[in-house]
Design a protein around this motif. Structure first.
Motif, PDB file in Angstrom:
ATOM      1  N   GLY A  91       1.072  -0.898  -0.294  1.00 10.66           N
ATOM      2  CA  GLY A  91       0.029   0.057  -0.036  1.00 10.66           C
ATOM      3  C   GLY A  91       0.728   1.434  -0.070  1.00 10.66           C
ATOM      4  O   GLY A  91       2.571   1.258   0.081  1.00 10.66           O
ATOM      5  N   LEU A 127       4.550  -0.979   7.296  1.00 13.15           N
ATOM      6  CA  LEU A 127       3.885  -1.882   6.981  1.00 13.15           C
ATOM      7  C   LEU A 127       3.811  -2.862   7.088  1.00 13.15           C
ATOM      8  O   LEU A 127       5.125  -3.757   7.322  1.00 13.15           O
ATOM      9  CB  LEU A 127       3.938  -1.528   4.936  1.00 13.15           C
ATOM     10  CG  LEU A 127       3.060  -0.729   4.568  1.00 13.15           C
ATOM     11  CD1 LEU A 127       3.410   0.116   3.137  1.00 13.15           C
ATOM     12  CD2 LEU A 127       1.320  -0.635   4.611  1.00 13.15           C
ATOM     13  N   THR A 143       3.683  -7.280  -4.983  1.00 13.10           N
ATOM     14  CA  THR A 143       2.371  -5.814  -4.449  1.00 13.10           C
ATOM     15  C   THR A 143       3.456  -4.734  -3.806  1.00 13.10           C
ATOM     16  O   THR A 143       4.239  -4.985  -3.587  1.00 13.10           O
ATOM     17  CB  THR A 143       2.256  -6.994  -2.763  1.00 13.10           C
ATOM     18  OG1 THR A 143       1.642  -5.349  -2.393  1.00 13.10           O
ATOM     19  CG2 THR A 143       3.363  -6.502  -1.570  1.00 13.10           C
TER      20      THR A 143
END
Length: 120
Positions: free
Chosen positions: A10, A18, A114
């Motif tokens: 993110g 994170l 990701t």
């Protein structure tokens, strides 16, 4: 075949944290090393951290003291806790799992990646 599913990326401000997760499924026998690589735009994929099934770890110098890799063998999941994030940590993070396939050979499986973006 081993399937790896990553989650937890993110957008975060510099100094923030994170936690990435990577869950393995499928033919998950004889997996020794699991870990994370990252690739920033225009750069080569680089090692971030790795952990063996016995718990031995390795880190890139750039993340030592800020990132922690851990592994839950019962859940076939590896985690990457990222603290004190910097803009230069911005990259696509890829999970990998190394499976012993006999005769000393290893097959490396990759997750889909990701995105981690750290704003200044």
């Amino acid at each position: 075949q081993v399937q790896l599913v990553e989650s937890g990326g993110g957008l975060v401000q510099a100094g923030g944290s994170l936690r990435l997760s990577c869950a393995a499924s499928g033919s998950i026998f004889s997996i020794n090393v699991m870990g994370w690589y990252r690739q920033a735009p225009g750069k080569q994929r680089e090692l971030v951290a790795g952990v063996t099934s016995g718990g031995a770890t390795i880190y890139a110098d750039s993340v030592k003291g800020r990132f922690t890799i851990s592994r839950d063998n019962a859940k076939d999941t590896v985690y990457l806790q990222m603290n004190r994030l910097k803009p230069e940590d911005t990259a696509v993070y890829y999970c990998h799992a190394d499976q012993s396939i006999g005769l000393g050979q290893i097959h490396r499986f990759w997750g889909q990646g990701t995105q981690v973006t750290v704003s200044s």
